[in-house]
Design an enzyme around this catalytic site. Structure first.
Site, mmCIF file in Angstrom:
data_model
loop_
_atom_site.group_PDB
_atom_site.id
_atom_site.type_symbol
_atom_site.label_atom_id
_atom_site.label_comp_id
_atom_site.label_asym_id
_atom_site.label_seq_id
_atom_site.Cartn_x
_atom_site.Cartn_y
_atom_site.Cartn_z
ATOM 1 N N GLU A 124 28.037 3.184 -14.329
ATOM 2 C CA GLU A 124 27.495 4.235 -13.497
ATOM 3 C C GLU A 124 28.352 5.603 -13.499
ATOM 4 O O GLU A 124 27.995 6.685 -13.784
ATOM 5 C CB GLU A 124 26.578 4.346 -12.291
ATOM 6 C CG GLU A 124 25.762 5.387 -11.764
ATOM 7 C CD GLU A 124 26.550 6.475 -11.059
ATOM 8 O OE1 GLU A 124 27.796 6.298 -10.545
ATOM 9 O OE2 GLU A 124 26.134 7.700 -10.975
ATOM 10 N N ASP A 137 30.099 -0.762 -10.594
ATOM 11 C CA ASP A 137 31.631 0.028 -10.586
ATOM 12 C C ASP A 137 31.796 1.062 -9.550
ATOM 13 O O ASP A 137 30.769 1.317 -8.983
ATOM 14 C CB ASP A 137 31.476 0.680 -12.113
ATOM 15 C CG ASP A 137 30.628 1.612 -12.081
ATOM 16 O OD1 ASP A 137 29.475 1.610 -11.710
ATOM 17 O OD2 ASP A 137 30.903 2.729 -12.747
HETATM 18 N N1 PHE Z 1 27.591 9.789 -9.899
HETATM 19 C C1 PHE Z 1 28.780 10.679 -10.399
HETATM 20 C C2 PHE Z 1 29.122 10.391 -11.755
HETATM 21 C C3 PHE Z 1 28.029 10.796 -12.890
HETATM 22 C C4 PHE Z 1 28.051 12.247 -13.026
HETATM 23 C C5 PHE Z 1 26.969 12.672 -13.695
HETATM 24 C C6 PHE Z 1 25.998 12.009 -14.550
HETATM 25 C C7 PHE Z 1 26.182 10.488 -14.057
HETATM 26 C C8 PHE Z 1 27.139 10.067 -13.346
HETATM 27 C C9 PHE Z 1 28.526 11.839 -10.152
HETATM 28 O O1 PHE Z 1 27.716 12.361 -9.522
HETATM 29 O O2 PHE Z 1 29.578 12.716 -10.238
HETATM 30 C C1 6NA Z 2 26.113 8.620 -2.811
HETATM 31 C C2 6NA Z 2 25.635 9.524 -3.969
HETATM 32 C C3 6NA Z 2 26.341 9.229 -5.200
HETATM 33 C C4 6NA Z 2 26.100 9.968 -6.461
HETATM 34 C C5 6NA Z 2 26.229 9.473 -7.682
HETATM 35 C C6 6NA Z 2 27.629 8.774 -7.997
HETATM 36 O O1 6NA Z 2 28.778 9.370 -7.709
HETATM 37 O O2 6NA Z 2 28.067 7.588 -7.913
HETATM 38 ZN ZN ZN Z 3 30.054 7.824 -7.222
HETATM 39 ZN ZN ZN Z 4 27.247 5.965 -7.291
#
Ligand code: PHE
Ligand code: 6NA
Ligand code: ZN
Ligand code: ZN
Length: 524
Positions: free
Chosen positions: A208, A143
């Site tokens: 995710e 995603d």
């Molecule tokens: N990966 C994204 C969304 C996310 C946030 C927190 C926990 C899991 C996923 C971020 O770091 O913002």
């Molecule tokens: C490249 C790092 C990404 C952090 C997790 C996310 O936003 O999916």
């Molecule tokens: Zn991301």
């Molecule tokens: Zn990511």
């Protein structure tokens, strides 16, 4: 006029004590300099280089023709996640069928057990011939976050490749580069008859970006239910920084050994409303605004040295200029200086402290009505040395106003910081990643670090202590704004390197144990 009696003597003794003070300061500084110099000169590079897997030219995978087309087409599936349980199911299914068609060996080989999990996530198992060896897991996610054409040089879901070889699209860095990188490497291995000794899992989550509760959480539970423990997990994470780090001119691969915590707090002020012609000294907006201003003026404590960031600097030291080495091998003295340098930029401030971001403010009914309620949301990304409770306690102390109610938001993303994974010279997973980086990026330095964002790895923490957040996208600090932002893009040549990184990782991880090539300590 003669000098008053006694002043001559006192002048001389004052002069003498001044000279003694200068001498003392000179001795202190000289000895500090000598201690630092000796430490810098005798600093041991504890890294051990391990025997890399044997590859020939035929083993190199080119990102041209069908390979690059597959990534371009993958970007056109709008697999957008918007909130918990809210993601584009149709696009995820189309993407799933596309992958099944484009990677026939991965999906039809009798060597591979493939499961669709909870409708949209993809779990693959390649059982190894040696069941004694603990399996490992390659993770990525299908995603992406939303994107509209506005603000983009090329539409985010078109997959345009520019003259200078950059492929533009939502998901090029986060994280379809990881999904296709893993599948291209695996398909290539299987077509050449690869049969692993060590069982390999591939877990492609479908939500995710909204916490992974419908995807990675289910895949992790399936592995737990089968009693599986993992040697290591590698998922998306920190990149290879080709510039931007102080006093080092080599590319630096930062292997995320920890992940910050995440908490959103709700701040609320409730007061009696009324007619704006008879206002109290402070309205709810005024009270909350002053409280939030105090929060912004009081950053959370500098915790440099209490997470992996000090280890990150020490691993860089042997590859730095002499000045860099002089500083980084003496963090006991220069630590405050280094942490101030990191704290001076938003892109690195998060390495040394819990960050504070006021992201939402709501209040007001009408211009002649006193606002009975003012509400704000503050997002903190928590340093591994702190907990959610520490953050709440600190914010309460800074606000110091009973009228401001503070409570945990019901955000699905709230989570404590992760444990810090092992990054020692003998730690298999970390060293396998290091070796694979060095085979594809020979002049890169590898260091442990903290990932400031968050990933699906939270769901795999019970399956191993060795969890790493790293993908060898080669970036400069300015590129960090492209992730979840405008003009996300990847160089096609870098995508080719990512595929080959996973190709090497799969070979290197298939050893029973690390085989020492040479240790720098022996060299000294
Ligand atoms: N990966 C994204 C969304 C996310 C946030 C927190 C926990 C899991 C996923 C971020 O770091 O913002
Ligand atoms: C490249 C790092 C990404 C952090 C997790 C996310 O936003 O999916
Ligand atoms: Zn991301
Ligand atoms: Zn990511």
């Amino acid at each position: 006029m003669a000098a008053p009696a006694g002043s001559k003597e006192s002048g001389t003794s004052l002069g003498r004590s001044f000279c003694k003070l200068c001498l003392l300061i000179f001795i202190v500084f000289t000895s500090l300099f000598l201690v630092c110099l000796i430490r810098a000169l005798t600093f041991e590079n504890r890294e051990i280089d391990y025997k890399p897997c044997k590859v020939t030219d035929e083993d190199y995978i080119r990102a041209d023709g069908k390979v690059v087309d597959r990534l371009v087409h993958s970007l056109r599936f709008k697999t957008v996640s918007t909130s918990k349980h809210e993601y584009n199911r149709d696009e995820l299914l189309k993407f799933q069928f596309f992958l099944k068609r484009e990677f026939p060996t991965v999906h039809n080989s009798s060597l591979v057990k493939h499961e669709v999990v909870n409708g949209y996530s993809l779990l693959y198992e390649l059982p190894g011939t040696n069941p004694e060896l603990k399996p490992y897991l390659l993770a990525a996610h299908l995603d992406v976050v939303p994107a509209s054409d506005e603000g983009w040089e090329h539409p985010p879901f078109d997959g345009v490749i520019t003259e200078d070889g950059h492929l533009y699209g939502r998901g090029t860095l986060d994280n379809k580069d990881g999904v296709l990188g893993i599948l291209e490497a695996l398909e290539f291995h299987l077509k050449r008859g690869f049969k692993p000794k060590r069982t390999l899992f591939v877990a492609l989550g479908h939500d995710e970006e909204v916490g992974g509760d419908d995807g990675a959480a289910h895949m992790a539970q399936m592995l737990k239910d089968r009693g599986i423990q993992l040697e290591f997990v590698i998922d998306e994470g920190m990149p290879i920084l080709s510039a931007g780090l102080p006093m080092i001119d080599k590319p630096v691969a930062i292997i995320g050994a920890a992940e910050k915590g995440y908490v959103t707090l709700e701040f609320k002020v409730e007061v009696p409303g009324g007619h704006s012609s008879m206002p109290p000294p402070e309205t709810s907006i005024g009270i909350l605004s002053k409280a939030l201003a105090r929060l912004e003026a009081s950053p959370h404590p500098d915790l440099f040295g209490y997470g992996p960031e000090a280890a990150m600097m020490e691993h860089m030291a042997p590859h730095m200029s002499f000045l860099g080495k002089f500083v980084m091998t003496n963090l006991w003295l220069f630590g405050p200086l280094v942490s101030r340098a990191l704290a001076s930029k938003p892109a690195t401030n998060g390495q040394v402290r819990t960050t504070t971001a006021i992201t939402v403010f709501n209040s007001g009914i009408k211009d002649n009505v006193l606002p009975p309620v003012a509400t704000a949301y503050v997002n903190h990304r928590i340093h591994p040395a702190q907990s959610i409770q520490d953050v709440i306690d600190y914010d309460k102390a800074v606000i110091n106003d009973e009228r401001v109610q503070i409570k945990l938001s019901r955000s699905v993303m709230n989570r404590e910081p992760s444990p810090i994974s092992p990054t020692g010279p003998e730690d298999f997973g970390y060293q396998i990643i290091r070796s694979s980086v060095k085979q594809v990026f020979p002049d890169a330095v590898t260091v442990p670090g903290i990932l400031m964002g968050n990933t699906d790895t939270k769901h795999y923490l019970d399956l191993t202590k060795s969890v790493y957040r790293f993908l060898p996208a080669v970036l400069v600090p300015e590129d960090s704004k492209r992730i979840h932002g405008f003009n996300e893009r990847i160089a096609v040549q870098n995508f080719e390197q990512i595929i080959n990184f996973f190709y090497h990782l799969i070979l290197n991880a298939d050893q029973e144990k690390l085989q020492v090539l040479h240790s720098h300590t022996e060299e000294l």
